[in-house]
Design an enzyme around this catalytic site. Structure first.
Site, mmCIF file in Angstrom:
data_model
loop_
_atom_site.group_PDB
_atom_site.id
_atom_site.type_symbol
_atom_site.label_atom_id
_atom_site.label_comp_id
_atom_site.label_asym_id
_atom_site.label_seq_id
_atom_site.Cartn_x
_atom_site.Cartn_y
_atom_site.Cartn_z
ATOM 1 N N ASP A 194 1.059 -1.257 -0.011
ATOM 2 C CA ASP A 194 -0.044 -0.026 0.018
ATOM 3 C C ASP A 194 0.738 1.305 -0.033
ATOM 4 O O ASP A 194 0.538 2.336 -0.802
ATOM 5 C CB ASP A 194 -0.962 -0.055 1.187
ATOM 6 C CG ASP A 194 -2.076 -1.091 1.405
ATOM 7 O OD1 ASP A 194 -1.827 -2.045 0.658
ATOM 8 O OD2 ASP A 194 -3.205 -0.626 1.787
ATOM 9 N N SER A 251 -9.077 0.439 5.208
ATOM 10 C CA SER A 251 -8.458 -0.067 3.859
ATOM 11 C C SER A 251 -9.461 -0.053 2.706
ATOM 12 O O SER A 251 -10.620 -0.016 2.743
ATOM 13 C CB SER A 251 -8.599 -1.838 4.299
ATOM 14 O OG SER A 251 -8.445 -2.528 3.161
#
Length: 577
Positions: free
Chosen positions: A121, A470
């Site tokens: 990420d 998320s």
């Protein structure tokens, strides 16, 4: 010709030559363009486990193209591994740590260009930010997604998304610990980033959409033949970029950022793309409001793909259907087509030969998966600077939600409350004091949201937070409320039980009190002092900027009252150490 070629006879030339000759570098290599291969390899996480081999392929391609590669290692944060310490406070700050590490190594060594091996990420936005800051020729090579496998005991295919959400089912007694354990045996079968369209795959797509990776690079299965083909192409192309002196700020323009936003909306990308693109724009010194651009284009772009968590398809389906390049072809009438990309060609040239191989996976603008955009910006008295909701992950039948605030200062407490019945249907769960300044370092709210889905009550509960979500989260989730609570935002002064209204149609989020009462509370609000032990997090707390500007590091511009932040005891920071 190259900035890395120092004048012969100088101190820098002599000491560098001594070091490199001792390493076996040949005399004829000294005048070649010197390329950093930024490798976030780590054996802590499956996201990165394959990158050493990718790095070797890239380095060989650079040599064959006439360059001299140097591998540079940086920190490698994993949202599922390095989130364990201090309630995930290290994750967001690590993005900016990578940017600074890249600056130190590439600028300190005065190298001519770089290829960034982007995986989990935080690495892709960090690499884009570093490219924008340093402005030396750069290509991002996005290094692929993982796939799950068959769980024989449950008789179903599972991946890490399923594991993530099943934690709530175990907490509420809907699933046994043995079944969850069996899922973990099968959930990840290859290296690479999380299988769904979370932040990692969303940022891979953005890297291509903004023009900083080669056309067709995303998404790509990790360790596949296609990934190594792109490693070869990227190694060749970076030498060309250096020789042509094409730099990131020639590519990362307002128009390129708009293209990236349009593609993100069309695929239903992660809510975290907003903060990361804001940070890239800040590092590129672009005078634009990224949040406002999301608002602008969300009124025009509809959801063209339905990849998990937005729908039934998987990332591998999007790759087979044509990937980012095919999505951009669908958006051709909206995109800025005549801007430069890292390929040396324009967007128009890059997508000319794009083919949509699965019409049901990548729909047309006239026949989208949904009339809603993937992401929307909500504003109101709770988020005067904006907040973010992933509309594509909200059930279609839900247009608004009003409920009493049920307030928590951390997700562990919220998950415990979920298990013992203190969170009821109809609640608006408030997770606050968890933003970049408040943590310090954005604190996880994502596991609680996943637990709601596992518990089966996500359609009946809303969540609002300044914490870390998320891209895999689904449900009525409003994130990145700005300003965050620790900066004196309205989120800080909500009281238990007060009604919160979320209007997804009119894009509003509001607290049901008068404006006078809200302003009175904000004027009376005083953040309490906190003592942080010397650490990376304490340094981050002193430097992090408002999240609307991407939470980059810099000189604090807020008032002293807002600088001090929301009270967090040091024991809270260290108890999970």
């Amino acid at each position: 010709m190259y900035r890395s070629n120092f004048e012969k006879g100088t101190t820098r030339w002599a000491v560098r030559r001594s070091q490199w000759r001792s390493m076996g570098i040949k005399e004829e290599d000294f005048d070649k363009p010197k390329i950093a291969v930024i490798n976030t390899s780590s054996t802590l996480s499956s996201c990165y486990i394959h990158l050493d081999d990718v790095s070797k392929a890239v380095q060989q391609a650079i040599r064959e193209a006439g360059g001299l590669p140097f591998e540079v290692r940086t920190v490698a944060p994993s949202d599922f591994v390095t989130s364990a310490g201090r309630k995930a406070r290290y994750l967001m700050p690590t993005r900016d740590l990578i940017v600074n590490e890249v600056e130190v190594m590439v600028e300190g060594a005065v190298l001519d260009g770089m290829i960034c091996l982007s995986s989990c990420d935080k690495t892709t936005p960090a690499h884009l930010m570093a490219a924008a800051r340093l402005n030396v020729p750069t290509i991002l090579l996005t290094c692929g997604y993982q796939i799950g496998g068959m769980c024989d005991k449950l008789g179903q295919f599972v991946d890490i998304d399923d594991v993530y959400e099943s934690i709530g089912a175990v907490e509420c007694g809907h699933m046994s610990l043995d079944d969850l354990t069996e899922m973990t045996e099968s959930a990840i079968q290859t290296p690479g980033v999380c299988a769904g369209l979370g932040t990692a795959n969303s940022m891979h797509i953005i890297a291509e959409a903004i023009g900083m990776s080669l056309p067709g690079n995303s998404p790509v299965l990790a360790n596949s033949r296609r990934l190594y083909e792109y490693a070869q192409k990227a190694g060749e192309r970076i030498v060309g970029l250096v020789n042509e002196n094409v730099c990131p700020r020639d590519i990362i323009t307002k128009e390129a950022v708009e293209n990236a936003i349009m593609v993100t909306l069309a695929v239903g990308g992660s809510v975290n793309t907003v903060r990361h693109l804001s940070a890239v724009a800040t590092e590129a010194e672009l005078d634009i409001d990224v949040v406002a651009l999301y608002e602008k284009w969300s009124d025009r772009i509809r959801l063209l793909t339905a990849v998990r968590p937005n729908g039934p398809y998987r990332t591998e389906d999007l790759e087979v259907a044509g990937g980012t390049k095919a999505v951009m072809k669908r958006l051709e009438s909206h995109l800025h087509l005549d801007i430069l990309t890292a390929s040396g060609k324009t967007v128009r040239e890059n997508i000319t030969d794009a083919v949509i191989k699965k019409e049901e996976v990548i729909r047309t603008l006239e026949n989208p998966q949904s009339q809603k955009p993937g992401i929307a910006i909500l504003r109101g008295n709770l988020a005067p600077d904006g907040s973010i909701v992933k509309l594509s992950a909200v059930p279609d039948e839900i247009h608004s939600f009003t409920g009493p605030a049920n307030i928590f200062d951390g997700e562990d407490e919220a998950i415990e409350a979920l298990g013992n019945g203190r969170i009821q249907r109809g609640d608006v769960v408030v997770l606050r004091g968890m933003g970049p300044m408040g943590g310090p370092g954005t604190v996880f709210a994502a596991s609680f949201v996943a637990a709601l889905n596992g518990a089966g009550i996500a359609p009946f509960v809303a969540v609002i937070t300044d914490g870390e979500l998320s891209g895999l989260n689904r449900g009525i989730i409003v994130g990145q409320l700005m300003p965050e609570a620790a900066a004196g935002g309205p989120l800080a002064v909500i009281k238990q039980g007060e009604l919160v209204n979320i209007d997804l149609v009119n894009r509003k989020i509001s607290l049901s009190i008068t404006e006078e009462e809200l302003q009175s509370r904000l004027e009376r609000w005083t953040p309490l002092q906190r003592e942080l032990k010397p650490s990376w997090l304490s340094q981050y707390a002193q430097l992090v900027q408002p999240i609307a500007q991407g939470a980059v590091l810099g000189k604090r511009k807020l008032s002293e009252k807002k600088v001090q932040g929301f009270e967090k005891k040091e024991a809270d920071l260290t108890k999970s150490k």
